[in-house]
Design an enzyme around this catalytic site. Sequence first.
Site, PDB file in Angstrom:
ATOM      1  N   GLU A  38       0.821  -1.201   0.000  1.00 47.68           N
ATOM      2  CA  GLU A  38       0.000   0.000   0.000  1.00 47.68           C
ATOM      3  C   GLU A  38       0.857   1.254   0.000  1.00 47.68           C
ATOM      4  O   GLU A  38       2.017   1.235   0.415  1.00 47.68           O
ATOM      5  CB  GLU A  38      -0.924  -0.010   1.222  1.00 47.68           C
ATOM      6  CG  GLU A  38      -0.196  -0.196   2.536  1.00 47.68           C
ATOM      7  CD  GLU A  38      -1.148  -0.237   3.730  1.00 47.68           C
ATOM      8  OE1 GLU A  38      -2.101  -1.039   3.710  1.00 47.68           O
ATOM      9  OE2 GLU A  38      -0.926   0.524   4.676  1.00 47.68           O
ATOM     10  N   CYS A  55       3.576   8.562   0.448  1.00 54.47           N
ATOM     11  CA  CYS A  55       4.149   7.748   1.517  1.00 54.47           C
ATOM     12  C   CYS A  55       4.250   6.327   0.990  1.00 54.47           C
ATOM     13  O   CYS A  55       3.230   5.697   0.721  1.00 54.47           O
ATOM     14  CB  CYS A  55       3.232   7.837   2.735  1.00 54.47           C
ATOM     15  SG  CYS A  55       3.718   6.758   4.071  1.00 54.47           S
ATOM     16  N   CYS A  78       6.808  -6.289   8.258  1.00 47.24           N
ATOM     17  CA  CYS A  78       7.887  -5.616   8.980  1.00 47.24           C
ATOM     18  C   CYS A  78       8.254  -6.449  10.194  1.00 47.24           C
ATOM     19  O   CYS A  78       7.394  -7.013  10.855  1.00 47.24           O
ATOM     20  CB  CYS A  78       7.400  -4.233   9.422  1.00 47.24           C
ATOM     21  SG  CYS A  78       8.657  -3.258  10.275  1.00 47.24           S
ATOM     22  N   CYS A  83       6.900  -3.029  16.542  1.00 48.31           N
ATOM     23  CA  CYS A  83       6.464  -1.933  17.420  1.00 48.31           C
ATOM     24  C   CYS A  83       5.037  -2.207  17.907  1.00 48.31           C
ATOM     25  O   CYS A  83       4.168  -2.584  17.121  1.00 48.31           O
ATOM     26  CB  CYS A  83       6.516  -0.594  16.683  1.00 48.31           C
ATOM     27  SG  CYS A  83       8.184  -0.180  16.143  1.00 48.31           S
ATOM     28  N   CYS A 140       1.901  -0.514  16.207  1.00 45.92           N
ATOM     29  CA  CYS A 140       1.862  -0.424  14.741  1.00 45.92           C
ATOM     30  C   CYS A 140       1.216  -1.646  14.104  1.00 45.92           C
ATOM     31  O   CYS A 140       1.545  -2.785  14.419  1.00 45.92           O
ATOM     32  CB  CYS A 140       3.282  -0.243  14.209  1.00 45.92           C
ATOM     33  SG  CYS A 140       3.347  -0.090  12.420  1.00 45.92           S
ATOM     34  N   CYS A 172       0.036   3.228   8.839  1.00 47.34           N
ATOM     35  CA  CYS A 172       0.852   2.097   8.452  1.00 47.34           C
ATOM     36  C   CYS A 172       0.166   0.740   8.481  1.00 47.34           C
ATOM     37  O   CYS A 172      -0.136   0.221   9.548  1.00 47.34           O
ATOM     38  CB  CYS A 172       1.969   2.000   9.478  1.00 47.34           C
ATOM     39  SG  CYS A 172       3.505   2.445   8.842  1.00 47.34           S
TER      40      CYS A 172
HETATM   41  N1  SAH Z   1       9.784   1.715  10.069  1.00 50.19           N
HETATM   42  C1  SAH Z   1       9.930   3.123   9.869  1.00 50.19           C
HETATM   43  C2  SAH Z   1       8.990   3.725   8.848  1.00 50.19           C
HETATM   44  C3  SAH Z   1       7.580   3.211   8.796  1.00 50.19           C
HETATM   45  S1  SAH Z   1       6.493   3.714  10.091  1.00 50.19           S
HETATM   46  C4  SAH Z   1       9.827   3.853  11.196  1.00 50.19           C
HETATM   47  O1  SAH Z   1       9.635   3.208  12.201  1.00 50.19           O
HETATM   48  O2  SAH Z   1      10.008   5.062  11.220  1.00 50.19           O
HETATM   49  C5  SAH Z   1       6.226   5.416   9.831  1.00 50.19           C
HETATM   50  C6  SAH Z   1       5.777   6.158  11.075  1.00 50.19           C
HETATM   51  O3  SAH Z   1       4.412   5.871  11.389  1.00 50.19           O
HETATM   52  C7  SAH Z   1       6.592   5.781  12.293  1.00 50.19           C
HETATM   53  O4  SAH Z   1       6.921   6.918  13.039  1.00 50.19           O
HETATM   54  C8  SAH Z   1       5.611   4.901  13.042  1.00 50.19           C
HETATM   55  O5  SAH Z   1       5.957   4.812  14.376  1.00 50.19           O
HETATM   56  C9  SAH Z   1       4.301   5.601  12.759  1.00 50.19           C
HETATM   57  N2  SAH Z   1       3.084   4.837  13.032  1.00 50.19           N
HETATM   58  C10 SAH Z   1       2.889   3.506  12.980  1.00 50.19           C
HETATM   59  N3  SAH Z   1       1.621   3.183  13.320  1.00 50.19           N
HETATM   60  C11 SAH Z   1       0.988   4.350  13.588  1.00 50.19           C
HETATM   61  C12 SAH Z   1      -0.339   4.680  13.993  1.00 50.19           C
HETATM   62  N4  SAH Z   1      -1.265   3.745  14.180  1.00 50.19           N
HETATM   63  N5  SAH Z   1      -0.631   5.990  14.197  1.00 50.19           N
HETATM   64  C13 SAH Z   1       0.295   6.946  13.977  1.00 50.19           C
HETATM   65  N6  SAH Z   1       1.564   6.702  13.594  1.00 50.19           N
HETATM   66  C14 SAH Z   1       1.906   5.406  13.403  1.00 50.19           C
END
Ligand code: SAH
Length: 354
Positions: free
Chosen positions: A103, A116, A123, A127, A130, A343
Site C-alpha cells: 500500500e 508515503c 515488517c 512496534c 503499529c 501504516c
Molecule cells: N519503520 C519506519 C517507517 C515506517 S512507520 C519507522 O519506524 O520510522 C512510519 C511512522 O508511522 C513511524 O513513526 C511509526 O511509528 C508511525 N506509526 C505507525 N503506526 C501508527 C499509527 N497507528 N498511528 C500513527 N503513527 C503510526
Amino acid sequence: TYYIKNAIIGIGENMSSIYNLTYEELLNYLLDLGYKKFTADQIFDWLYKKRVSSFDEMTNLKKELITKLKEDFTIGLLELVKKEEDTGVKKYLFNLSDNNKIECVLMFHDYGNSLCISTELGCNMGCAFCESGRLKKVRNLLPSEMVSQILTVESTESLRITHIVLMGIGEPFDNYDNVIKFIDIINDSKGISLGSRHITISTCGIVPKIKEFSNYKQVNLAISLHAPNNKIRNELMPINKAYNIEKLISAIKEYIDKTNRRVTFEYILLRDVNDSVSCAIELANLLKGMNCYVNLIPYNETTHIEFKKSTKSQITKFYDTLKKCGINVTIRKEFGSKVDAACGQLRSKHEEAK
Ligand code: SAH
C-alpha cells in the site's frame, strides 16, 4: 533474464523489471552490449520522462536493442486492487507479481503532493502500536517495486508527486541496499529527478545504518523516537533493546555533526503511556541543543491494538511544554483516519475481508 547485482530477496518477474536499474547500471549494461552513453539517456528518458509502458514505444532505439531489452527486462506499472479517498488523501493497494499486496498513501499538502511509500512486505520491527508489524516480514521490496509505486500513482491520478516519504509499511534501514538504490533512481536528473531534500526516510533507529547513511546524499532523516526514556521505549519498540536511547542519540548527534542536517524526531502521543508533562520535560532534556525538531503525531487508532490516542488537551499540554523548553515542535496534521491511512491498516483490512 538480466538480474541486477545487489537486489536482495526479490521474487517473480519484478526481479527483472527495468525499474530496478540505476542509470549507472543501465549504462554498464548498454556499454557491455556495445552501445553508447547516449542510448542510456534515451532509455531513461522513455522510462521516466515520456513514461512509456512498453519497449516497442521506444521508437528511436535500434530494433535489435528493443528485442534484447524485451528478453532481459520487464516493464510496466503495478496492478491497482483498491483505492480509498478522504479529504486531502488517497490510499492505494497494489498487487505485486507474486500476488503479495502493498500500500501507499498520497497526501495533498499546500507545499505539494507527497507520497508515503512502503519499503518491505510486512515488517520485523514489532512496534507495539503499529499495524504493519502484525504481519512479519515476507520479503524486501525491490527498488522497482518502490519506483513503481510513484509511477503508478502519477499515472492513475495524472499528476506529479513532489515529495516522497518512506513511512509506509516496512523499516527502510532493514532493506538498506534496495532503498538506497531506489533513492538513486528517483533522484537521478535524467529520470524522475526528485530532489534529495524532497525525500524523507524514517527509521525506528537501526544505529549502524544511521552511521552508514551519514555518508549518503542529503536526504532528510526522521527518527521514530516515541519515548523519552528506555523504560517506555523498551515496551513500545523492541529495537530499543538492541540500540537503546543513549546509542541512538549519540549516533544522531554524529550524523548531525557530519551532515549539518536537521533531524526530525517523530513522537506518537499515546494516552497515559508517553504523553505526560513529565515525559515532555524528559524529552526536552534529551534533545536539548540538538539541531532537530519534534513532530508530534496524534495516534491513529486501529481495531487490533489497544493504545488510545491522547486527548486534544493533553496534546496541547505536551506541545506547550516542549515549546517552553525551547524545542522546535509541530503537531502532525491529521488526515487519513477514515481511509485507514496508518501504516499497514488498509492491507490488513483487505486480508481479513478475504
Ligand atoms: N519503520 C519506519 C517507517 C515506517 S512507520 C519507522 O519506524 O520510522 C512510519 C511512522 O508511522 C513511524 O513513526 C511509526 O511509528 C508511525 N506509526 C505507525 N503506526 C501508527 C499509527 N497507528 N498511528 C500513527 N503513527 C503510526
